[in-house]
Design a protein around this motif. Sequence first.
Motif, mmCIF file in Angstrom:
data_model
loop_
_atom_site.group_PDB
_atom_site.id
_atom_site.type_symbol
_atom_site.label_atom_id
_atom_site.label_comp_id
_atom_site.label_asym_id
_atom_site.label_seq_id
_atom_site.Cartn_x
_atom_site.Cartn_y
_atom_site.Cartn_z
ATOM 1 N N ALA A 162 -3.608 -0.989 -7.774
ATOM 2 C CA ALA A 162 -4.678 -1.823 -7.231
ATOM 3 C C ALA A 162 -6.051 -1.281 -7.616
ATOM 4 O O ALA A 162 -6.959 -2.052 -7.955
ATOM 5 N N VAL A 163 -6.211 0.036 -7.581
ATOM 6 C CA VAL A 163 -7.491 0.631 -7.963
ATOM 7 C C VAL A 163 -7.754 0.388 -9.451
ATOM 8 O O VAL A 163 -8.866 0.051 -9.855
ATOM 9 N N SER A 164 -6.725 0.524 -10.267
ATOM 10 C CA SER A 164 -6.884 0.343 -11.721
ATOM 11 C C SER A 164 -7.258 -1.089 -12.085
ATOM 12 O O SER A 164 -8.072 -1.309 -12.988
ATOM 13 N N ALA A 181 -9.415 -5.370 -6.902
ATOM 14 C CA ALA A 181 -8.823 -6.237 -5.875
ATOM 15 C C ALA A 181 -8.566 -7.657 -6.377
ATOM 16 O O ALA A 181 -7.494 -8.219 -6.139
ATOM 17 N N THR A 191 0.818 -1.217 0.000
ATOM 18 C CA THR A 191 0.000 0.000 0.000
ATOM 19 C C THR A 191 0.849 1.263 0.000
ATOM 20 O O THR A 191 0.319 2.361 0.196
ATOM 21 N N ASP A 192 2.160 1.140 -0.221
ATOM 22 C CA ASP A 192 3.018 2.325 -0.286
ATOM 23 C C ASP A 192 3.353 2.628 -1.748
ATOM 24 O O ASP A 192 2.841 1.984 -2.660
ATOM 25 N N ARG A 193 4.168 3.655 -1.956
ATOM 26 C CA ARG A 193 4.619 4.069 -3.284
ATOM 27 C C ARG A 193 3.441 4.226 -4.251
ATOM 28 O O ARG A 193 2.450 4.849 -3.920
ATOM 29 N N CYS A 194 3.514 3.653 -5.447
ATOM 30 C CA CYS A 194 2.447 3.779 -6.459
ATOM 31 C C CYS A 194 1.490 2.588 -6.451
ATOM 32 O O CYS A 194 0.593 2.508 -7.295
ATOM 33 N N TYR A 195 1.667 1.672 -5.510
ATOM 34 C CA TYR A 195 0.855 0.460 -5.504
ATOM 35 C C TYR A 195 -0.652 0.708 -5.402
ATOM 36 O O TYR A 195 -1.428 0.035 -6.094
ATOM 37 N N PRO A 196 -1.115 1.648 -4.567
ATOM 38 C CA PRO A 196 -2.571 1.843 -4.492
ATOM 39 C C PRO A 196 -3.193 2.197 -5.842
ATOM 40 O O PRO A 196 -4.299 1.733 -6.154
ATOM 41 N N GLN A 197 -2.508 2.988 -6.648
ATOM 42 C CA GLN A 197 -3.048 3.348 -7.964
ATOM 43 C C GLN A 197 -3.174 2.110 -8.847
ATOM 44 O O GLN A 197 -4.158 1.944 -9.560
ATOM 45 N N THR A 256 -5.721 -7.743 -8.973
ATOM 46 C CA THR A 256 -4.463 -7.414 -8.287
ATOM 47 C C THR A 256 -3.930 -8.651 -7.573
ATOM 48 O O THR A 256 -2.759 -9.003 -7.720
#
Length: 194
Positions: A94-96, A99, A86-92, A102
């Motif tokens: 996962a949203v794209s 779940a 959930t750090d760096r660019c990972y949330p973007q 991913t």
Amino acid sequence: MNAPPVPVVRVLRGQEVLAHTDALRSVYVDAFCAPPWNEDEEKAAEFAERLPRDARRPGFTAALAFVGRDVPGFASGWTTLPPFPTDRCYPQAAVSLGARRTDDWLCGAFEVDELAVRPGAQGSGLAGHLLEAVTEDAPEGRSWLLTSVQAPGAMAFYHRQGWTQATLPSPDGKGIVVFLGPRHPARGVAPLPL
């Protein structure tokens, strides 16, 4: 006229890479402190500081190119463990992807974190050799990476290497996209980019 020497690519695992930290930092500066990345020396220092932590990650692998003692390029990565980071660019990412995708496509797969080649070696095919070497042992052929949509040259390079773009850029045309490696089993079901 003599042809330029051909780099020798060596694959290193885990802590072996730390003997080359200074060379990798130097390549990082040469590759990423210019457009389109425009990173600064601070980002290169952060890369060198996190390298010992990254080298302890499960599946950490680095492919380094050598011409004598010089290192004109490298690629590195590791196995993405669940739960998805959930750090760096990972949330973007996962949203794209959502779940389920991913977890199914990225967790347990080999994540290419860095691919850097000095400007003088760009266009020589070295980046493709490094990418292939670092992902050769990807679990069940499953490899993936993130790149910025602000770097169209990088995106075009991954397409030429047979990687599949699995996400679309954000509506404002910024951010990151996920690419799946040429042997990733989900390539055929990834939505085609617009």
